[in-house]
Every structure is written in structure tokens, then in C-alpha cells.
Design a protein around this motif. Structure first.
Motif, PDB file in Angstrom:
ATOM      1  N   PRO A 112      15.657  11.912  -6.855  1.00 18.54           N
ATOM      2  CA  PRO A 112      15.269  10.521  -6.662  1.00 18.54           C
ATOM      3  C   PRO A 112      15.571   9.993  -5.248  1.00 18.54           C
ATOM      4  N   PHE A 113      15.510  10.867  -4.260  1.00 12.15           N
ATOM      5  CA  PHE A 113      15.790  10.422  -2.880  1.00 12.15           C
ATOM      6  C   PHE A 113      14.488  10.246  -2.094  1.00 12.15           C
ATOM      7  N   HIS A 114      13.427   9.966  -2.800  1.00 13.79           N
ATOM      8  CA  HIS A 114      12.110  10.057  -2.177  1.00 13.79           C
ATOM      9  C   HIS A 114      11.524   8.726  -1.730  1.00 13.79           C
ATOM     10  N   THR A 115      12.162   7.600  -2.090  1.00 17.87           N
ATOM     11  CA  THR A 115      11.419   6.341  -1.942  1.00 17.87           C
ATOM     12  C   THR A 115      11.179   5.944  -0.487  1.00 17.87           C
ATOM     13  N   TRP A 116      11.868   6.586   0.445  1.00 23.99           N
ATOM     14  CA  TRP A 116      11.595   6.253   1.849  1.00 23.99           C
ATOM     15  C   TRP A 116      10.240   6.790   2.290  1.00 23.99           C
ATOM     16  N   LEU A 117       9.825   7.900   1.687  1.00 22.19           N
ATOM     17  CA  LEU A 117       8.637   8.584   2.202  1.00 22.19           C
ATOM     18  C   LEU A 117       7.357   7.760   2.085  1.00 22.19           C
ATOM     19  N   PRO A 118       7.048   7.209   0.891  1.00 24.57           N
ATOM     20  CA  PRO A 118       5.806   6.422   0.806  1.00 24.57           C
ATOM     21  C   PRO A 118       5.795   5.275   1.810  1.00 24.57           C
ATOM     22  N   ASP A 119       6.910   4.591   1.967  1.00 24.09           N
ATOM     23  CA  ASP A 119       6.941   3.475   2.908  1.00 24.09           C
ATOM     24  C   ASP A 119       6.787   3.942   4.340  1.00 24.09           C
ATOM     25  N   ALA A 120       7.483   5.034   4.677  1.00 25.43           N
ATOM     26  CA  ALA A 120       7.386   5.540   6.040  1.00 25.43           C
ATOM     27  C   ALA A 120       5.951   5.961   6.356  1.00 25.43           C
ATOM     28  N   HIS A 121       5.318   6.662   5.417  1.00 27.63           N
ATOM     29  CA  HIS A 121       3.943   7.114   5.639  1.00 27.63           C
ATOM     30  C   HIS A 121       2.994   5.940   5.806  1.00 27.63           C
ATOM     31  N   VAL A 122       3.165   4.965   4.926  1.00 27.54           N
ATOM     32  CA  VAL A 122       2.255   3.825   4.946  1.00 27.54           C
ATOM     33  C   VAL A 122       2.309   3.119   6.287  1.00 27.54           C
ATOM     34  N   GLU A 123       3.519   2.970   6.841  1.00 23.64           N
ATOM     35  CA  GLU A 123       3.652   2.223   8.080  1.00 23.64           C
ATOM     36  C   GLU A 123       3.412   3.067   9.323  1.00 23.64           C
ATOM     37  N   ALA A 124       3.586   4.400   9.195  1.00 21.82           N
ATOM     38  CA  ALA A 124       3.432   5.257  10.368  1.00 21.82           C
ATOM     39  C   ALA A 124       1.979   5.298  10.808  1.00 21.82           C
ATOM     40  N   PRO A 125       1.730   5.467  12.128  1.00 24.99           N
ATOM     41  CA  PRO A 125       0.361   5.697  12.562  1.00 24.99           C
ATOM     42  C   PRO A 125      -0.079   7.079  12.075  1.00 24.99           C
ATOM     43  N   THR A 126      -1.378   7.330  12.079  1.00 22.34           N
ATOM     44  CA  THR A 126      -1.890   8.584  11.533  1.00 22.34           C
ATOM     45  C   THR A 126      -1.168   9.797  12.106  1.00 22.34           C
ATOM     46  N   ALA A 127      -1.035   9.813  13.436  1.00 23.21           N
ATOM     47  CA  ALA A 127      -0.412  10.973  14.060  1.00 23.21           C
ATOM     48  C   ALA A 127       1.016  11.168  13.567  1.00 23.21           C
ATOM     49  N   GLY A 128       1.709  10.051  13.369  1.00 24.27           N
ATOM     50  CA  GLY A 128       3.064  10.145  12.850  1.00 24.27           C
ATOM     51  C   GLY A 128       3.095  10.716  11.454  1.00 24.27           C
ATOM     52  N   SER A 129       2.182  10.247  10.605  1.00 23.17           N
ATOM     53  CA  SER A 129       2.116  10.767   9.244  1.00 23.17           C
ATOM     54  C   SER A 129       1.834  12.262   9.239  1.00 23.17           C
ATOM     55  N   VAL A 130       0.964  12.683  10.157  1.00 21.84           N
ATOM     56  CA  VAL A 130       0.596  14.101  10.188  1.00 21.84           C
ATOM     57  C   VAL A 130       1.828  14.956  10.458  1.00 21.84           C
ATOM     58  N   LEU A 131       2.618  14.562  11.451  1.00 19.94           N
ATOM     59  CA  LEU A 131       3.807  15.365  11.749  1.00 19.94           C
ATOM     60  C   LEU A 131       4.895  15.178  10.697  1.00 19.94           C
ATOM     61  N   LEU A 132       4.974  13.984  10.169  1.00 17.00           N
ATOM     62  CA  LEU A 132       5.966  13.731   9.126  1.00 17.00           C
ATOM     63  C   LEU A 132       5.694  14.635   7.926  1.00 17.00           C
ATOM     64  N   ALA A 133       4.449  14.612   7.443  1.00 16.78           N
ATOM     65  CA  ALA A 133       4.103  15.425   6.278  1.00 16.78           C
ATOM     66  C   ALA A 133       4.025  16.894   6.659  1.00 16.78           C
ATOM     67  N   GLY A 134       3.485  17.147   7.845  1.00 17.35           N
ATOM     68  CA  GLY A 134       3.215  18.529   8.219  1.00 17.35           C
ATOM     69  C   GLY A 134       4.462  19.312   8.559  1.00 17.35           C
ATOM     70  N   VAL A 135       5.391  18.704   9.278  1.00 17.06           N
ATOM     71  CA  VAL A 135       6.544  19.473   9.744  1.00 17.06           C
ATOM     72  C   VAL A 135       7.878  18.905   9.252  1.00 17.06           C
TER      73      VAL A 135
END
Lengths: 515, 645
Positions: free
Chosen positions: A229-252
Motif C-alpha cells: 500500500p505504498f503506491h498512492t504517490w504514483l498516480p498523483d505524480a504521474h498526473v502532474e508530471a509532464p509527459t516526458a517526466g511520466s515516461v522516465l518515471l514509469a520507464g526507468v
């Protein structure tokens, strides 16, 4: 080539590029143009150099290769040490490739502070490659934590409306993890007298101490993965991050957790890993079902994909703690596949977000009519995320599900529910965005994918297909290292014979018996 | 080489037309896909004349997955079973490609349609030629994807999108079990390759295994998981709900995917795994029971539907039930025989229905048809041929249409078998034969005979379809007439049709026994058929108006059947709505209500004020972070110094 410090070169070249960009002067447009150009060339050269690592990689060797060493804190047993093995090889290449992809993909979509943007991504590149190459705990820690700084900046400066909340949440979660991880690092150093990772892998910590160390490391890695249950930061971070940020966040960045489990928890703390494996299975099984159900009801495209990421990473963590090479290689393949596919899915969101500036699913519909190529690309990655055979998504999932089935069928069962739920939320998303009638006026003017977007998608499509139909390219180099890891930990897992089976109160070891 | 060309031609067509169709144009796209399919069909015919009855051999391409003992290759397994399947798939798909050129002539996205059809054909060919269960899964999912794309072909219609999703997701429920089945196969056999599995199966007949915390007979649990997968793909009761909805796709799709080929993949799977199923008596009993139940269930629903395609869809579901219980009683050969004949006459019926729909300006409701047989005589004749083949028309002892041979074979096998539920299957099969004849007759009489019920405008436009549609119809018509007679050798115990491709256990003598059943058993299907057809004639020709009266008299039963036994409503209540409610609950209650509230937000609440005071947000956080790291380093260094002392 053999004498070159290849790893350091790949690691720090982007930093040099970032330095160049830093000194670019002139009016805004010139700076932006030059910054893009420098960033593209730097990341491209870095990627090509990283391909040289693969070309010179010895498949038969299980240990670390390309090892570099320089004294750092002399006498403290802390040194600058780099090296890779079959487990880290692909993560290095994934990082360098995705950097190229985001530089190309955000060519036209970033207009403010282009210079800083490109610097941030090149610094990210350095830190990402560094974290996978570091062979010293302190060095690793610096890269591991340092990587978050550019990420904060990316979310904080180029992010959406609630970026304050998102980066704060991100910060709080990782803060706790980093502190505990630091304590573990210090404790290990005190015990073993060295921070050299290969030495620590064979040190053999006391089983009781292992448990405490394991928990401390778990706190850090579980947040990174992220595990329920340590996941709740991820949806918020992704939503607010610019596309490029999301790509590296999810990708790496999400892979750092899985990589941490494979590089530290399993080899350094095998007994504790065996002891806690049921915990991992349970949390992962919950994650697959829970986050898939939550993904089903999302109305924000990025949130939906973020939740699906958590479900996919649930499969990864199950694979990490499956004591056979099918499971562990499966988890690595699944991480690579997720790195490619979810990165591409976030780019798919980015394509329409750039045009309409909303992520609300209901604002779309019928895009197949005026954006046929976009529809095709999105369709491909939807099915890759769903895990259709022939795409990369299938191979990792199959390996993990079949791998864990050998030990605990219930875990396999819950992991496999992702097959059904994953299809449900992804197809539901696709239907609402791409299918349907094109009735909304503002959608009719949308243009199909641009050339730079196609160029950014192309390597990801190729990778997803190649990984899907000929995964041996990716599994062959990791065979030796993973086999060594498996034989290293299997004793521990065997000595805790019930460990892999405790989860969810399930079965005794699966065995055949003549009637 | 022959088989590589056979399998890859459709893939090539799908790739070329799928990616470049818009530049090639409609005509070129159609020529490319049809031309490549013609090559496939030709290769399939050559294959039949060259390899039927020959021992199995492999065409190895390259290694797919090779990790931790799991070895799966891309390779083709050529034996009698895959050869006959390649013919069914390749040839019928070719005819349907050609028919589609005419049928889709008014559609704006012809290249896309042709590409999807070819993609489907490729996946189906990969499925039937697979040499290991993983490759079978590739084809299995591939046809699922193609089916999704084709059902949702008219993606602007909400109903088509919903049906496409439903098809894929319900199928995934089956695939979920199949995936676990793969896990179990690998656990038990240490391999996923057919050769290893089939050779070793007999030796495991009396072993047990602990799975999911319970103890099972090894092969029973494995085959059960595989069969649940087959139930999804072949729309057996419980997992059948997607098939009638799949009729949202264009009619050629219904003919190819949802009648002739894809839905029979489950039957193929069971026949392919006959060396394992033969040693799994409990699963075989379950297969028989499910098959027989589906057979009667779908037939009862089929009687009450008014959408011409839905009637045929339920009929398909019912016929698949026949095929399954044939396998369940040990007569896999009869199951595959019926699969083959059914492919011809059901494709014919669907394409005929498509021709009717085409003639009636896209009307599908039989209540709005009638009185058109003189206007479209060729379609009418072809529909009769398909119907007679479906209901198994023929004179016992002399001969008949295709279904006459295969359905009789199945019923005789069910009677003669000694498997569990075999008599249940026999009687359900006979009863379903009555209903089959009834709803088939009803379909013909309602749509072609009686007073015209369509409006004036539509009736004026009723026209025969162009030759590009009627020629494939006639070819299928020939198949529907002669397929049973020509391939009757499939169910002869002697002879060399199969070349060992289908395994029958040492105890299994059903192929012999079925030729020695009492006379009344052989005659039962004939009388069932005659009775059903006669009844429909009475209801819809001789005394029109009887049917609604009877329906009114038994309103609850009529409602029950017309609403398809309320399966959709039930599933909506127990799966769909709870899943969404649970998702919402976990999101708002779990993530936001508990985790965030007591986790980050709680902590954040206390530090929020401090954070806001820092002027520039981003520098604030970097500062924070650098600070934490500094503290970390400080702690580290002090610790070290402390220890030095």
C-alpha cells in the motif's frame, strides 16, 4: 575499445552535454533550439555508446564486467566502483534509449524553460545510468537518491495544476524510505567493513540482522516499485508530471525498486528474502487485483495508466522473489517490457494532451476517425499492455506466472487475474478515447501524429515486437547472472521450505505422488 | 516450405494492407489480400492431398522462449488434424475474403477490413499448426484480438464497441484458466512441447498432484484448466454470452470467425490434447455434460430470437455443444468431423443471411422480412441447402447433406459410448435436433415466405447479390452438400484418415461401437429432424399466428428463453457492477480514505504550513532534499569517526 572506461563514459557524457547547454546564451528561441540540438546529440551518442556495452558484453560470464575502480574515501573501504552484469545491462540501455525518446518526443511540446528542461533530462540520464552501474553502496545511494532531485524539478516546474501536492507526496514517501535505506547502508558498512557491492553479496549477514536490514531496504524499494500500500504517490505524480517526466518515471524510475530487490535484498539477504517472500507475494497479489479494480473506475487517462503500472509491477515483485530463473528473468523481462510499453502509453496520452490540454477520458471519443495512425499506435500499445502474445507484455507475464506456479498456485492465480482485469480497463480506456462517434467539435480539428512523435514511437514499437517474438536477445545475456543468483539464493529458500507457500495460507509444496 | 508459405501469406497481406492500405487504395488492397489468401487456400488443398494420413512432422522456424527449462519454438506441426484444420481455415477464409469484396462495397474502410480478416486468418493458422501450448496460446489470443477488431469494426456504434469488449474480456476469463493450465503442464511435464506431453501423459494416468492446496488426479486438473479455456473460445454455457453479441460485426466476420473457424478452436484444443484427455475421465464427463447442456440451452434460445443473425449464432453455440460432447464421450474424430462439415454449412448460412440483409437494405429483424424468395432465388436456394445440411437432412441408408453424416455419427457415438453422461448427451442431442430443425425452418419460413412485412420502399429494392458474393455462396453450397459424404472416413474405425493425430485410449472403442447401435438410435435423428421441420411448417406456413398464441400462453417461459436465460443480467449483477463498485470503494475508501489520510496527507498536514512559507516551491523541495542527504552523510561520517575512536 576494451581499455576505455566505457561505463563512466556513458554515465557522465550526458552531464557534459548538460554543461554545454548550461552555457548557451542568446535570445530565447536560439537557446531553445540549441538546447534541443545539444540534448538530442548528446543522448544519441550516449545511447550508441551504451550499445557498445552490449556489443562487448560477455554472455557466458555471470559476474560483473567492465569493472572500473578508483579510490575515493581512501582507507574507508569506499571507492568509486562501476560494473554491470546480465541483470543491470538492459536497464542501462533502457535508460539511454528512453532519454533519446523523450528528447525527441518533447521537441515541440515544451516551450517554457527549454534549456533547463533539457539539462534536467540529461542529468537524469547520468543518474539513471549511474545507479545501474554503481558497484559501491555509497555511490549507489548517491545516484539512487540524487535521481529524485531532477524528478522533483521536472514535476514542480513543468507539471500540472496540483504539482505542489504531487511532489510533496512523492517527497514524503521517498523520504522515509531513503532514511531507512541509509541506516541499512551504514549498518552493513559497520558489519562488513566495506561498501563494495560484490563483497557484500557474498558476505553472509547474520540471519536476525538480515531481517532488520531487509525491512529497511524494503521500505525504500517498495515505495519505488511501488508496491501496495505504498503506491498512492504514483498516480498523483504521474498526473502532474509532464509527459516526458511520466515516461522516465514509469520507464526507468519504477524499475529501481525491482532492481534493488534483485541487486541487494536477494543476494545480500537471502535468508530474510526467503522469510519475507510470502509477504511480497501477498502484497503483490493484492496489488494486482486492487489496483486493477481501481484502474477500472478512473476518469483521468494518466491515472488509469498509473494504476495499471502498479498492477504490472505487482507481477514484477512476484517474479523477483520466485526462486527459479523463470520467475527472476520473467520479472526482468516484465520490467523492460513495462518500461517500453507504459512509457509509450504515457506518450500516447501526451500526444492528445498536447493538442487538447485535458486528460479527462470523457473529453475524448472517436479519435480513430481523424487520427488513424494515432489510433493504430495506441491500439498496439494497448494490446501490449494487455499482454497479448507476440508483444513484450506477454513474455514477462507468462514467465512469472508459470514460474511462480511451480511453487504456489494461488499466487499464480491472483497474478493471472490481471489477464482479465487488465483487458477490461485497457479496452475500456481505448474504447472511450479512440472508438465511438466523433461528435465533439473541438476534437474534429485534431491532427494526426507528427513526424517527431512517430520517430519517438518507432523504437518502442520495434522493441515491443522484438521482445515479443524473439525475447532470447534479451534473456540470453542475463542467463548466466540470473542462474548464479538463483543458485545463490535457492539454499535459503529451500531451508525455509514453507516460505514460498505461506502466502494466503496456501498449499504445501506441489509434488507428484504415485497413488 | 509449403506450410510456411501457407501460414505467412495472410500475415503478409495483413501487414501490407494494414499499414499501407490507405495509400494502395481499395482495389489494390482487395487484390493483395485475396490473392495471398488464394495462395494459402491452394497450399491447403495441396497439403490435404499430400499429407493426410501421414505421420506428424515439424517445420521448425526459430526459438521463441528459452529460459529456465521452458523451451518454446516457433514451429509448425503438420499432421492430419492440422492439415484438415488448415484446409477449413484457409479455404473458407479465402471464400469469405472474396465475398467481403462485394459485401463491403459500400463501406469506406475496405482496406482496414481486409487487413483484419487476413490478420485473423494468420492467427488462426498459427493456432492450428502450433507445436507447443505457448504457440497455441499465441494463436488463441491472436484470433481474440482479430475478433475484437472485427466485432468493433463499425466503431462509431456504441453497441459494436460494447460487443467487442465483451467478447475479448469473456474470452480472457477462459484464457486465464488456460494460462494456469500452461503453468500446470510445465510443472508436471517440465515441457510445453506437444511431443513430450503426449508421450508422457499415459504414464501419469494414475498419479495425483497437490495444486491450489488440494489434491487432484494430475491429468484431470490439467485438462480441466485447458477445457475452461476452450469453453471461453467456443462459447460454451457460462462463457457463451459474448457470441450472440458478436453479431454486431459485419456478416462475413460472423461467418468466418463466429461460425466456421475461431469458435471451433476449443474443439480443436480438446482433439489436439486427446492423448491427455483420454486419461482424464472426470474432465471428459464434465466436457460431455457442458457440451450437452450448451447444445440444448442454445437451441431453446435460438427458437425465440427474431434477429436472423442471432438465430444462427445460437445455432452455432448449440452445434459446438454437439462437437464437445462428441469429444467428451471419446469420439474426437466425430467432433472434428462435425467441426469440418459445420464450417461449410454454417459459413454458408451466415453468408446467405448476409445476402438477405444486403437485399433488405440492412434489415436483420425477421419480423420485417417475408415474401422475398422469388426475388432472390439463388440466395433462397443456398439458404435451403445450408438449412438442410444443418438439420442433417438425409435418408437413412441412402445418404444426405453434410450434417446428416456428422450429426448422426455424434449421436450414435454418444449412445454407444460408456463414458459418464453419455445418455444425457444422447437425449439432449436428439431433443436439440428437433429444436434445430424447428428454428431453422422458422428462419427460412419467416424470412422468405408469407406476406411481405417490410415497407414498400425496401421491397422495391430487394435484389440478388452480385456474383462476387453468390459464387462463394455456391462453392460453400457444394461443400455443404458433399463434405459429409466425402469425409465420412473420418469416423470409420478402420482406414488411415488420421495417421495417429488423434489418440484413443486402449479402453476406448466408441468408433467401433457406434456402428453397432440399435436401429432406432440410427433413425432417431431422422425423425427428430422431420418432426421439428414439420412443426415449423405448421406454425409458420400452414397456420401462421399459432406461434404468438403459444408464446402468449406460456409467457414466463417465453420471456425466460427470449432473454437468453437471463445470463447477461445475472453476470451484470454479480460481476460487472460489483467490480466497478469495488473499484470505486477501494479508490475512495482505500487509497484516499485510509492510505493517504493516515499516510502522506496526515504527515503533510502538519508540515504544510512550513512548506508554504518557502517562497519558490521547487527550490524549497530541492533544498529539503539536499538537506536530508546532507544529514545522512553527516550521520554516516560521525558514525565512522565514532567507530574509529
Amino acid at each position: 575499445m576494451g581499455d576505455w572506461p566505457l561505463l563512466s563514459l556513458v554515465t557522465f557524457l550526458p552531464l557534459v552535454g548538460a554543461g554545454f547547454i548550461f552555457f548557451i546564451r542568446g535570445d530565447e528561441e536560439t537557446v531553445a533550439r540549441n538546447a534541443r540540438g545539444v540534448a538530442l546529440w548528446t543522448s544519441l551518442v550516449t545511447f550508441i555508446l551504451s550499445l557498445m556495452i552490449w556489443a562487448n558484453f560477455d554472455y557466458a560470464q555471470a559476474g560483473f564486467q567492465f569493472v572500473e575502480r578508483a579510490d575515493w574515501f581512501e582507507g574507508l573501504g569506499i571507492s568509486y566502483r562501476m560494473g554491470i552484469d546480465g541483470i543491470s545491462l538492459w536497464f542501462v540501455l533502457l535508460s539511454t534509449l528512453l532519454t533519446v525518446v523523450v528528447v525527441i518526443g518533447s521537441w515541440f511540446s515544451v516551450h517554457v524553460r527549454v534549456k533547463e528542461f533539457m539539462i534536467a533530462f540529461l542529468v537524469m540520464d547520468t543518474l539513471m545510468v549511474g545507479v545501474f552501474c554503481a558497484l559501491d553502496l555509497v555511490l549507489f545511494y548517491i545516484f539512487f537518491e540524487g535521481i529524485l532531485i531532477p524528478m522533483y524539478l521536472i514535476i514542480g516546474i513543468w507539471g500540472g495544476k496540483r504539482r505542489i501536492y504531487a511532489s510533496f507526496k512523492f517527497f514524503l514517501y521517498t523520504l522515509l524510505g531513503s532514511l531507512l535505506f541509509l541506516i541499512a547502508v551504514v549498518t552493513m558498512y559497520v558489519q562488513a567493513g566495506t561498501t563494495d557491492i560484490p563483497s557484500l553479496m557474498v558476505y553472509g549477514f547474520d540471519p536476525t540482522l538480515q531481517k532488520w536490514l531487509w525491512i529497511a531496504m524494503f521500505a525504500s524499494f517498495a515505495v519505488k516499485v511501488p508496491m501496495w500500500p505504498f503506491h498512492t504517490w504514483l498516480p498523483d505524480a504521474h498526473v502532474e508530471a509532464p509527459t516526458a517526466g511520466s515516461v522516465l518515471l514509469a520507464g526507468v524510475l519504477l524499475k529501481l525498486g525491482g532492481y534493488g530487490f534483485l541487486r541487494f535484498s536477494l543476494p545480500m539477504l537471502p535468508d530474510a528474502s526467503a522469510y519475507f517472500a510470502p509477504l511480497i507475494y501477498t502484497l503483490s497479489a493484492v496489488a494486482v487485483v486492487y489496483t486493477s479494480l481501481v484502474a477500472l473506475v478512473q476518469s483521468d487517462m494518466k491515472k488509469l495508466i498509473a494504476y495499471s503500472s502498479i498492477a504490472h509491477m505487482g507481477i514484477v515483485t512476484i517474479g523477483c522473489f520466485t526462486p527459479n530463473s523463470l520467475g527472476i528473468q520473467g520479472s526482468i523481462v516484465q520490467m523492460l517490457s513495462h518500461g517500453v510499453v507504459s512509457a509509450a502509453l504515457f506518450m500516447c496520452v501526451g500526444v492528445v494532451y498536447d493538442r487538447l490540454h485535458t486528460r479527462d477520458i470523457d473529453a475524448y471519443g472517436g479519435l480513430a476517425q481523424n487520427m488513424p495512425f494515432y489510433a493504430l499506435i495506441f491500439l498496439f500499445f494497448t494490446f501490449a499492455a494487455v499482454g497479448v502474445p507476440g508483444t513484450s507484455g506477454f513474455v514477462g507475464e507468462l514467465m512469472v506466472i508459470v514460474g511462480i506456479f511451480q511453487f504456489n498456485q494461488w499466487v499464480s492465480f491472483f497474478a493471472a487475474t490481471g489477464l482479465i482485469l487488465g483487458a477490461a480497463y485497457m479496452l475500456w480506456l481505448y474504447r472511450r478515447v479512440v472508438f465511438g462517434a466523433l461528435t465533439k467539435e473541438n476534437l474534429k480539428a485534431l491532427k494526426d501524429v507528427r513526424l517527431n512523435e512517430v520517430v519517438a514511437f518507432a523504437p518502442l514499437i520495434i522493441l515491443a515486437v522484438v521482445m515479443g517474438i524473439y525475447p532470447s536477445i534479451f534473456t540470453a545475456p542475463m542467463n548466466a547472472s540470473v542462474d548464479a543468483l538463483v543458485s545463490h539464493v535457492s539454499t535459503a529458500f529451500e531451508q525455509a521450505p514453507n516460505a514460498p507457500h505461506l502466502a494466503l495460507g496456501a498449499s504445501a509444496p506441489a509434488s507428484l505422488a504415485a497413488r | 516450405m509449403l506450410h510456411t508459405i501457407l501460414v505467412l501469406c495472410p500475415a503478409l497481406g495483413a501487414l501490407i494492407v494494414g499499414l499501407f492500405g490507405r495509400y494502395l487504395g481499395d482495389r489494390a488492397s482487395q487484390i493483395i489480400t485475396c490473392g495471398l489468401m488464394a495462395i494459402t487456400a491452394l497450399c491447403a488443398w495441396i497439403g490435404v492431398f499430400t499429407y493426410m494420413g501421414e505421420p506428424a512432422f515439424k517445420v521448425h522456424w526459430f526459438t521463441w522462449i528459452s529460459v529456465g527449462g521452458l523451451e518454446a519454438d516457433w514451429s509448425l506441426r503438420i499432421d492430419s488434424l492440422s492439415t484438415i484444420m488448415m484446409l477449413v481455415v484457409g479455404f473458407i477464409s479465402f471464400l469469405i475474403h472474396v465475398y467481403s469484396v462485394g459485401y463491403m462495397s459500400h463501406d469506406p474502410s475496405k482496406p482496414r477490413f481486409m487487413a483484419y480478416l487476413s490478420l485473423f486468418t494468420f492467427a488462426m493458422l498459427m493456432l492450428v499448426t502450433s507445436d507447443n501450448i505457448i504457440q497455441l496460446f499465441f494463436g488463441w489470443e491472436g484470433v481474440g484480438v482479430a475478433s475484437y477488431l472485427l466485432i468493433g469494426f463499425w466503431y462509431t456504434r456504441p453497441s459494436a464497441c460494447a460487443a467487442a469488449m465483451k467478447a475479448f474480456i469473456v474470452n480472457r476469463v477462459g484464457d486465464f484458466a488456460l494460462m494456469l493450465g500452461i503453468g500446470a503442464l510445465f510443472l508436471v511435464f517440465d515441457s510445453v512441447s506437444y511431443d513430450v506431453i503426449f508421450n508422457k501423459a499415459a504414464s501419469l494416468a494414475d498419479t495425483q498432484i497437490v495444486l491450489f492446496g488440494g489434491t487432484f488426479q494430475t491429468l484431470n486438473i490439467i485438462t480441466l484448466l485447458l477445457f475452461i479455456g476452450a469453453m471461453g473460445k467456443s462459447a460454451q454455457i457460462g462463457l457463451h454470452t459474448w457470441l450472440p453479441d458478436a453479431m454486431e460485426g459485419p456478416t462475413p466476420v460472423s461467418a468466418l470467425i463466429h461460425a466456421a473457424t475461431m469458435v471451433t478452436a476449443g474443439v480443436f484444443l480438446v482433439a489436439r490434447f486427446s492423448p491427455v484427455f483420454e486419461f482424464a475421465p472426470s474432465t471428459l464427463a464434465f466436457v460431455t455434460f457442458i457440451g450437452a447442456t450448451t447444445c440444448i440451452f442454445a437451441a431453446t434460445v435460438g427458437m425465440t430470437q427474431f434477429d436472423i443473425k442471432r438465430v444462427i449464432a445460437y445455432s452455432t453455440c448449440s452445434q459446438l455443444g454437439y462437437m464437445f460432447f462428441a469429444c467428451g464421450v471419446g469420439a474426437y474424430q466425430a467432433g472434428v468431423f462435425h467441426l469440418m462439415t459445420h464450417a461449410f454449412f454454417k459459413a454458408l448460412l451466415f453468408l446467405g443471411a448476409g445476402s438477405v440483409i444486403h437485399a433488405m437494405s440492412d434489415e436483420q429483424d425477421m419480423r420485417k422480412m417475408g415474401g422475398i424468395w422469388k426475388k432472390i432465388p439463388l440466395t433462397y436456394a443456398m439458404m435451403w441447402i445450408g438449412t438442410l445440411a444443418l438439420i442433417g437432412f438425409g435418408i437413412p441408408g441412402i445418404g444426405g447433406f453434410a450434417g446428416f453424416y456428422s450429426k448422426d455419427a455424434i449421436l450414435e457415438a454418444a449412445y454407444a459410448s460408456n463414458g459418464s453422461f453419455h445418455l444425457y448427451a444422447f437425449w439432449m442431442g436428439v431433443l436439440a435436433a428437433v429444436l434445430t430443425a424447428f428454428y431453422s425452418g422458422r428462419l427460412i419460413f419467416l424470412s422468405f415466405h408469407g406476406e411481405p412485412r417490410a415497407d414498400h420502399h425496401t421491397m422495391e429494392h430487394v435484389h440478388e447479390s452480385p456474383p462476387i458474393m453468390t459464387v462463394p455462396l455456391m462453392v460453400l453450397g457444394v461443400g455443404a452438400v458433399i463434405a459429409g459424404f466425402v469425409a465420412f472416413g473420418m469416423v470409420e474405425p478402420e482406414g488411415n484418415w488420421w495417421g495417429g493425430a488423434i489418440f484413443t485410449g486402449p479402453e476406448n472403442h466408441v468408433l467401433h461401437a457406434m456402428h453397432e447401435v440399435p436401429l432406432w438410435v440410427s433413425l432417431a435423428p431422422f425423425f427428430a429432424m422431420a418432426f421439428g421441420l414439420g412443426l415449423s411448417w405448421v406454425f409458420y406456413i400452414a397456420m401462421p399466428g399459432t406461434a404468438p398464441k403459444i408464446a402468449a400462453a406460456v409467457r414466463p417461459l417465453d420471456n425466460f428463453l427470449r432473454n437468453k436465460w437471463y445470463f447477461d443480467e445475472l453476470y451484470d449483477r454479480i460481476f460487472v457492477r460489483p467490480a466497478l463498485a469495488l473499484g470505486r470503494g477501494l479508490w475512495h475508501g482505500g487509497d484516499q480514505g485510509i492510505i493517504d489520510r493516515f499516510g502522506p496527507d496526515g504527515v503533510a498536514g502538519t508540515t504544510w504550513g512550513t512548506a508554504l512559507r518557502i517562497a519558490r516551491l521547487q527550490t524549497g523541495y530541492v533544498y529539503h532534499y539536499a538537506f536530508v542527504m546532507l544529514i545522512g552523510v553527516a550521520v554516516f561520517v560521525s558514525w565512522y569517526l565514532f567507530l574509529q575512536r
